[in-house]
Design a protein around this motif. Sequence first.
Motif, PDB file in Angstrom:
ATOM      1  N   TYR A 112       0.942  -1.157   0.209  1.00 23.85           N
ATOM      2  CA  TYR A 112      -0.397   0.424  -0.517  1.00 23.85           C
ATOM      3  C   TYR A 112       0.792   1.301  -0.254  1.00 23.85           C
ATOM      4  CZ  TYR A 112      -3.870  -3.740   0.942  1.00 23.85           C
ATOM      5  OH  TYR A 112      -4.437  -4.517   0.832  1.00 23.85           O
ATOM      6  N   ARG A 113       1.831   1.172   0.826  1.00 26.03           N
ATOM      7  CA  ARG A 113       3.115   2.354   1.167  1.00 26.03           C
ATOM      8  C   ARG A 113       3.041   2.315  -0.713  1.00 26.03           C
ATOM      9  NH1 ARG A 113       7.951   3.698   2.877  1.00 26.03           N
ATOM     10  NH2 ARG A 113       8.422   1.092   3.383  1.00 26.03           N
ATOM     11  N   ALA A 114       3.895   2.068  -1.287  1.00 25.88           N
ATOM     12  CA  ALA A 114       4.771   1.706  -2.906  1.00 25.88           C
ATOM     13  C   ALA A 114       3.962   2.214  -3.678  1.00 25.88           C
ATOM     14  CB  ALA A 114       4.777   0.217  -2.592  1.00 25.88           C
ATOM     15  N   VAL A 115       2.143   1.826  -3.499  1.00 29.62           N
ATOM     16  CA  VAL A 115       1.377   2.710  -4.331  1.00 29.62           C
ATOM     17  C   VAL A 115       0.886   3.543  -4.367  1.00 29.62           C
ATOM     18  CG1 VAL A 115      -1.703   2.378  -4.681  1.00 29.62           C
ATOM     19  CG2 VAL A 115      -0.081  -0.047  -5.297  1.00 29.62           C
ATOM     20  N   LEU A 116       0.872   4.230  -2.978  1.00 28.15           N
ATOM     21  CA  LEU A 116       0.766   6.073  -2.498  1.00 28.15           C
ATOM     22  C   LEU A 116       1.815   6.614  -2.881  1.00 28.15           C
ATOM     23  CD1 LEU A 116      -1.444   7.539  -0.206  1.00 28.15           C
ATOM     24  CD2 LEU A 116       0.967   7.423   1.622  1.00 28.15           C
ATOM     25  N   VAL A 117       2.861   6.208  -2.409  1.00 23.00           N
ATOM     26  CA  VAL A 117       4.211   6.742  -2.722  1.00 23.00           C
ATOM     27  C   VAL A 117       4.470   7.099  -4.401  1.00 23.00           C
ATOM     28  CG1 VAL A 117       6.607   6.590  -3.248  1.00 23.00           C
ATOM     29  CG2 VAL A 117       5.971   6.053  -0.890  1.00 23.00           C
ATOM     30  N   LEU A 118       3.915   5.896  -5.121  1.00 19.04           N
ATOM     31  CA  LEU A 118       3.928   5.977  -6.529  1.00 19.04           C
ATOM     32  C   LEU A 118       2.823   7.005  -7.147  1.00 19.04           C
ATOM     33  CD1 LEU A 118       4.906   2.527  -7.424  1.00 19.04           C
ATOM     34  CD2 LEU A 118       6.003   4.835  -8.103  1.00 19.04           C
ATOM     35  N   ARG A 119       1.638   6.810  -6.980  1.00 13.01           N
ATOM     36  CA  ARG A 119       0.770   7.564  -7.216  1.00 13.01           C
ATOM     37  C   ARG A 119       0.713   9.022  -6.750  1.00 13.01           C
ATOM     38  NH1 ARG A 119      -2.093   8.883  -9.512  1.00 13.01           N
ATOM     39  NH2 ARG A 119      -3.656   8.860  -9.499  1.00 13.01           N
ATOM     40  N   ASP A 120       1.247   9.076  -5.272  1.00 15.90           N
ATOM     41  CA  ASP A 120       0.115  11.136  -4.914  1.00 15.90           C
ATOM     42  C   ASP A 120       2.263  11.378  -4.496  1.00 15.90           C
ATOM     43  OD1 ASP A 120      -1.779  10.390  -4.631  1.00 15.90           O
ATOM     44  OD2 ASP A 120      -2.084   9.757  -2.917  1.00 15.90           O
ATOM     45  N   LEU A 121       3.095  10.967  -4.340  1.00 16.20           N
ATOM     46  CA  LEU A 121       4.302  11.388  -4.166  1.00 16.20           C
ATOM     47  C   LEU A 121       4.894  11.308  -5.996  1.00 16.20           C
ATOM     48  CD1 LEU A 121       5.203  10.282  -0.796  1.00 16.20           C
ATOM     49  CD2 LEU A 121       4.157  12.280  -1.698  1.00 16.20           C
ATOM     50  N   GLU A 122       5.113  10.357  -6.561  1.00 14.18           N
ATOM     51  CA  GLU A 122       6.105  10.054  -7.560  1.00 14.18           C
ATOM     52  C   GLU A 122       5.223  10.819  -8.706  1.00 14.18           C
ATOM     53  OE1 GLU A 122       9.624   9.566  -8.002  1.00 14.18           O
ATOM     54  OE2 GLU A 122       9.166  10.011  -5.807  1.00 14.18           O
ATOM     55  N   GLU A 123       3.617  11.214  -8.353  1.00 12.66           N
ATOM     56  CA  GLU A 123       3.012  11.516  -9.613  1.00 12.66           C
ATOM     57  C   GLU A 123       2.888  10.743 -10.866  1.00 12.66           C
ATOM     58  OE1 GLU A 123       3.022  15.727  -9.828  1.00 12.66           O
ATOM     59  OE2 GLU A 123       2.692  16.396  -7.836  1.00 12.66           O
ATOM     60  N   LEU A 124       2.975   9.033 -10.405  1.00 13.85           N
ATOM     61  CA  LEU A 124       2.422   8.150 -12.005  1.00 13.85           C
ATOM     62  C   LEU A 124       1.362   8.335 -11.867  1.00 13.85           C
ATOM     63  CD1 LEU A 124       5.415   6.059 -11.213  1.00 13.85           C
ATOM     64  CD2 LEU A 124       5.939   7.617 -12.487  1.00 13.85           C
ATOM     65  N   ASP A 125       0.730   7.845 -13.310  1.00 13.47           N
ATOM     66  CA  ASP A 125       0.037   7.537 -13.949  1.00 13.47           C
ATOM     67  C   ASP A 125      -0.390   5.972 -13.562  1.00 13.47           C
ATOM     68  OD1 ASP A 125      -0.011   5.651 -15.437  1.00 13.47           O
ATOM     69  OD2 ASP A 125      -0.256   7.941 -17.023  1.00 13.47           O
ATOM     70  N   THR A 126      -1.899   5.461 -13.019  1.00 15.61           N
ATOM     71  CA  THR A 126      -2.523   4.266 -12.791  1.00 15.61           C
ATOM     72  C   THR A 126      -1.909   3.332 -13.726  1.00 15.61           C
ATOM     73  OG1 THR A 126      -4.734   5.332 -12.087  1.00 15.61           O
ATOM     74  CG2 THR A 126      -4.120   3.419 -12.530  1.00 15.61           C
ATOM     75  N   GLU A 127      -1.963   3.691 -14.907  1.00 18.15           N
ATOM     76  CA  GLU A 127      -0.975   2.665 -16.049  1.00 18.15           C
ATOM     77  C   GLU A 127       0.099   2.424 -15.416  1.00 18.15           C
ATOM     78  OE1 GLU A 127      -3.069   0.417 -17.587  1.00 18.15           O
ATOM     79  OE2 GLU A 127      -4.635   1.527 -17.863  1.00 18.15           O
ATOM     80  N   GLN A 128       1.235   3.675 -15.471  1.00 15.75           N
ATOM     81  CA  GLN A 128       2.780   3.421 -15.073  1.00 15.75           C
ATOM     82  C   GLN A 128       2.871   3.025 -13.851  1.00 15.75           C
ATOM     83  OE1 GLN A 128       3.069   8.043 -15.287  1.00 15.75           O
ATOM     84  NE2 GLN A 128       4.034   7.372 -17.294  1.00 15.75           N
ATOM     85  N   THR A 129       1.940   3.087 -12.608  1.00 13.91           N
ATOM     86  CA  THR A 129       2.417   2.255 -11.309  1.00 13.91           C
ATOM     87  C   THR A 129       2.130   0.577 -11.404  1.00 13.91           C
ATOM     88  OG1 THR A 129       1.025   5.043 -10.486  1.00 13.91           O
ATOM     89  CG2 THR A 129       0.933   2.351  -8.827  1.00 13.91           C
ATOM     90  N   ALA A 130       0.666   0.738 -12.131  1.00 16.80           N
ATOM     91  CA  ALA A 130       0.607  -0.766 -12.761  1.00 16.80           C
ATOM     92  C   ALA A 130       1.731  -1.987 -12.875  1.00 16.80           C
ATOM     93  CB  ALA A 130      -0.996  -1.038 -12.958  1.00 16.80           C
ATOM     94  N   GLN A 131       2.636  -1.221 -13.997  1.00 14.28           N
ATOM     95  CA  GLN A 131       3.598  -1.658 -14.511  1.00 14.28           C
ATOM     96  C   GLN A 131       4.518  -1.683 -14.037  1.00 14.28           C
ATOM     97  OE1 GLN A 131       4.527   0.645 -18.554  1.00 14.28           O
ATOM     98  NE2 GLN A 131       2.628   0.542 -18.839  1.00 14.28           N
ATOM     99  N   HIS A 132       5.273  -0.850 -12.838  1.00 11.02           N
ATOM    100  CA  HIS A 132       5.887  -0.745 -12.036  1.00 11.02           C
ATOM    101  C   HIS A 132       5.574  -1.597 -11.139  1.00 11.02           C
ATOM    102  CE1 HIS A 132       9.194   2.421 -12.660  1.00 11.02           C
ATOM    103  NE2 HIS A 132       8.099   3.475 -12.379  1.00 11.02           N
TER     104      HIS A 132
END
Length: 217
Positions: free
Chosen positions: A167-187
């Motif tokens: 959950y922390r990884a998703v939060l960091v990628l989406r809200d802090l690194e500002e990646l979109d949903t597709e980019q986060t899913a790929q990571h």
Amino acid sequence: MTDTSNHAAGCAMEPPSTENRNRCAPDDVELLARIRAGDERACEALVRQHGGRMLVVARRFLRTEEDSADAVQDAFLSAFRSLEGFEANSALGTWLHRIVVNVCLMRLRTRSRSREVRIDDLLPTFDQNGQHSHPVRAWEDEALARFTRAETRAHVWACIDRLPDPYRAVLVLRDLEELDTEQTAQHLGINPGAVKTRLHRARQALRTLLEPVVAGD
């Protein structure tokens, strides 16, 4: 919860801008050519130019200075090994950002963290009528202003650090690194629907952890 996430996001550097993600700057192309030719000073210049930004990213995931520094070192080693395959169709900083994020995610997958709390313990509960079992208090502007204080920002980071890694990884990628949903899913190697579900739960859990800060306790 989006407002709270935005406050947390404001505590660190911004990710590479969208405008700069789509091309490799001429200076970077020249620098890469020198590195490929074996110029050690060019290698040092690359580390100087991008190491600080990469360390900021690593700290968001790993939190301790030692782990973050090790992750950045691993990321640079990976980058130098992969340099021949870099085609300069994206910005150099974006490519390095992607590498350090992947290194950090790999480290998160292989470690256990004692300060994590169960995500279910932090989510809202509802009665048989679909109402909140415990009242959810609205956060006033004065309370939200606490997030601008340095000591409170440190507390926000401590709360983020207590979230379970997925959950922390998703939060960091989406809200802090500002990646979109597709980019986060790929990571993360998951589907976009799982990203949305984890992000929603992570924001709810973070709100629970931050409640004492907002209340001034």
